[in-house]
Design an enzyme around this catalytic site. Structure first.
Site, PDB file in Angstrom:
ATOM      1  N   ASP A  99      13.399  24.931  -1.397  1.00  0.00           N
ATOM      2  CA  ASP A  99      13.874  24.689  -2.401  1.00  0.00           C
ATOM      3  C   ASP A  99      12.075  24.075  -2.696  1.00  0.00           C
ATOM      4  O   ASP A  99      11.711  23.025  -1.894  1.00  0.00           O
ATOM      5  CB  ASP A  99      14.890  23.930  -3.143  1.00  0.00           C
ATOM      6  CG  ASP A  99      14.687  23.904  -4.339  1.00  0.00           C
ATOM      7  OD1 ASP A  99      13.966  24.173  -5.285  1.00  0.00           O
ATOM      8  OD2 ASP A  99      15.749  22.804  -4.707  1.00  0.00           O
ATOM      9  N   HIS A 121      16.901  15.988  -5.009  1.00  0.00           N
ATOM     10  CA  HIS A 121      18.926  16.446  -4.671  1.00  0.00           C
ATOM     11  C   HIS A 121      18.507  16.833  -3.559  1.00  0.00           C
ATOM     12  O   HIS A 121      17.379  16.894  -2.584  1.00  0.00           O
ATOM     13  CB  HIS A 121      19.439  17.967  -5.602  1.00  0.00           C
ATOM     14  CG  HIS A 121      18.081  18.996  -5.893  1.00  0.00           C
ATOM     15  ND1 HIS A 121      18.463  19.731  -4.406  1.00  0.00           N
ATOM     16  CD2 HIS A 121      16.922  19.186  -6.240  1.00  0.00           C
ATOM     17  CE1 HIS A 121      17.637  20.957  -4.848  1.00  0.00           C
ATOM     18  NE2 HIS A 121      16.930  20.856  -5.795  1.00  0.00           N
ATOM     19  N   GLU A 133       7.411  20.391  -6.078  1.00  0.00           N
ATOM     20  CA  GLU A 133       8.262  19.840  -4.951  1.00  0.00           C
ATOM     21  C   GLU A 133       8.122  20.822  -3.668  1.00  0.00           C
ATOM     22  O   GLU A 133       8.039  21.804  -3.489  1.00  0.00           O
ATOM     23  CB  GLU A 133       9.705  20.817  -5.719  1.00  0.00           C
ATOM     24  CG  GLU A 133      11.281  20.832  -4.666  1.00  0.00           C
ATOM     25  CD  GLU A 133      12.090  21.076  -5.739  1.00  0.00           C
ATOM     26  OE1 GLU A 133      12.037  22.757  -6.259  1.00  0.00           O
ATOM     27  OE2 GLU A 133      13.622  21.147  -5.475  1.00  0.00           O
ATOM     28  N   ASP A 144       8.807  27.879  -9.102  1.00  0.00           N
ATOM     29  CA  ASP A 144       9.876  27.193  -8.613  1.00  0.00           C
ATOM     30  C   ASP A 144      10.499  28.456  -8.329  1.00  0.00           C
ATOM     31  O   ASP A 144      11.399  28.838  -8.619  1.00  0.00           O
ATOM     32  CB  ASP A 144      11.118  26.478  -9.658  1.00  0.00           C
ATOM     33  CG  ASP A 144      12.113  25.212  -8.738  1.00  0.00           C
ATOM     34  OD1 ASP A 144      11.895  25.625  -7.390  1.00  0.00           O
ATOM     35  OD2 ASP A 144      12.388  24.143  -9.601  1.00  0.00           O
ATOM     36  N   GLU A 180      11.460  16.627  -6.355  1.00  0.00           N
ATOM     37  CA  GLU A 180      10.235  16.527  -7.392  1.00  0.00           C
ATOM     38  C   GLU A 180       9.955  16.186  -8.632  1.00  0.00           C
ATOM     39  O   GLU A 180      10.714  16.380  -9.301  1.00  0.00           O
ATOM     40  CB  GLU A 180      11.265  18.542  -7.129  1.00  0.00           C
ATOM     41  CG  GLU A 180      12.682  17.950  -7.846  1.00  0.00           C
ATOM     42  CD  GLU A 180      13.550  19.402  -8.168  1.00  0.00           C
ATOM     43  OE1 GLU A 180      12.794  20.662  -8.568  1.00  0.00           O
ATOM     44  OE2 GLU A 180      14.717  19.489  -7.938  1.00  0.00           O
ATOM     45  N   HIS A 183      22.285  21.837  -5.346  1.00  0.00           N
ATOM     46  CA  HIS A 183      22.713  20.531  -5.809  1.00  0.00           C
ATOM     47  C   HIS A 183      23.848  19.966  -4.914  1.00  0.00           C
ATOM     48  O   HIS A 183      25.012  19.685  -5.255  1.00  0.00           O
ATOM     49  CB  HIS A 183      22.359  20.313  -7.117  1.00  0.00           C
ATOM     50  CG  HIS A 183      21.059  21.155  -7.405  1.00  0.00           C
ATOM     51  ND1 HIS A 183      21.394  22.140  -8.447  1.00  0.00           N
ATOM     52  CD2 HIS A 183      19.619  20.896  -7.317  1.00  0.00           C
ATOM     53  CE1 HIS A 183      19.621  22.353  -8.666  1.00  0.00           C
ATOM     54  NE2 HIS A 183      18.918  21.848  -7.832  1.00  0.00           N
TER      55      HIS A 183
HETATM   56 MN    MN Z   1      13.171  24.584  -7.084  1.00  0.00          MN
HETATM   57 MN    MN Z   2      14.987  21.513  -6.365  1.00  0.00          MN
END
Ligand code: MN
Ligand code: MN
Length: 291
Positions: A96, A155, A276, A85, A188, A163
């Protein structure tokens, strides 16, 4: 969303996507986790962008928030299911993105989180509720015989904010927050062979500053000085140059100055996959920045 902000999200996404793929190619049995993390984060720096959070490398039942410790000796093993990630930012505008590398035989579990993510992305447009997205995610994962992780969510994102609302659930629901044009969101899904819930583990490697107030302990002050340029974005214990930071980190957490992110894992012996993307909601759909 202003054009220059949009452009930054897109640029961060492009770099994140390319480095995530290169990072995935590094993950093989007997390769060191620490070396992998360092190489990936260095690629971001070499592109002239910022590391938005310590690259997360979470194994098997661990879903998120693991990253190598300063003296990490772990290597990848045959059979591991590896969540990678990555967060990249340009002037605080974050991409992200995550994928799962399968060193075993979990192809269907990996496919479940990818299919769930893609099906949810296909529905994203202004007016859609997060409940509808969660319902799609849960259906895609459930139809393959797995459980979605109920207590992890996608998010919203904003400048230097990794976030924020709206949370995009991985379980079915009705209503909830409504998507609007110009929102930056990350979707995600996590699919699991375990219980469908993750819990805090003892292992803690990732932290972020949450309050800006004076502290006494010299080591604490050094740490806060060191992380000041991050503007509240997360850092890892292995990033710190301050010697012997552990006691100060504990105290900073207890004083409410920094937040700790324990490793999140489903039950021992289970496997969790993650997939994600980050996207910007447009008038008639979305632009996936990390595609
Ligand atoms: Mn992530
Ligand atoms: Mn994330």
């Amino acid at each position: 969303m202003k054009e220059e902000v949009f452009e930054r999200y897109v640029q961060a996404g492009k770099v994140a996507s390319s480095i995530l793929q290169k990072g995935a190619d590094l993950i093989k049995p007997d390769v060191s986790l620490a070396e992998t993390a360092t190489l990936i984060e260095q690629m971001v720096i070499d592109e002239g962008l910022g590391v938005a959070f310590p690259v997360n490398i979470s194994l098997n039942e661990a879903a998120a928030h693991d990253t190598p410790s300063p003296d990490d000796k772990r290597t990848f093993n045959k059979g591991d299911l590896v969540k990678l990630d990555l967060g990249v930012h340009l002037d605080g505008y974050i991409a992200d993105t995550a994928l799962t590398v399968d060193l075993g035989e979990q192809d269907l579990l990996v496919e479940a989180s990818v299919a769930a993510r893609n099906a949810a992305i296909a529905k994203v447009r202004p007016g859609v509720t997060i409940g509808e997205l969660g319902t799609i995610v849960a259906a895609e994962i459930g139809s393959r015989g797995f459980r979605p992780v109920a207590n992890l969510t996608g998010h919203g994102l904003d400048q230097f904010r990794l976030h924020m609302g709206p949370n995009v659930p991985n379980i079915g629901g009705v209503g909830g927050a409504v998507l609007e044009e110009g929102m930056a969101i990350a979707i995600e899904p996590f699919a699991t062979t375990g219980s469908g819930y993750v819990s805090d583990q003892k292992r803690v490697e990732i932290f972020s500053q949450m309050a800006w107030k004076p502290v006494r302990m010299p080591t604490s002050r050094k740490i806060l000085k060191e992380i000041e340029p991050l503007n509240g974005l997360p850092f890892a214990r292995r990033h710190l140059k301050t010697p012997k930071p552990d006691l100060a980190l504990l105290r900073l957490v207890r004083e409410g100055v920094i937040h700790s992110y324990p490793v999140l894992a489903d039950v021992p012996g289970s496997f969790v996959s993650q997939s994600e993307h980050t996207m910007i909601v447009t008038s008639d759909g979305c632009v996936v920045t990390t595609a």
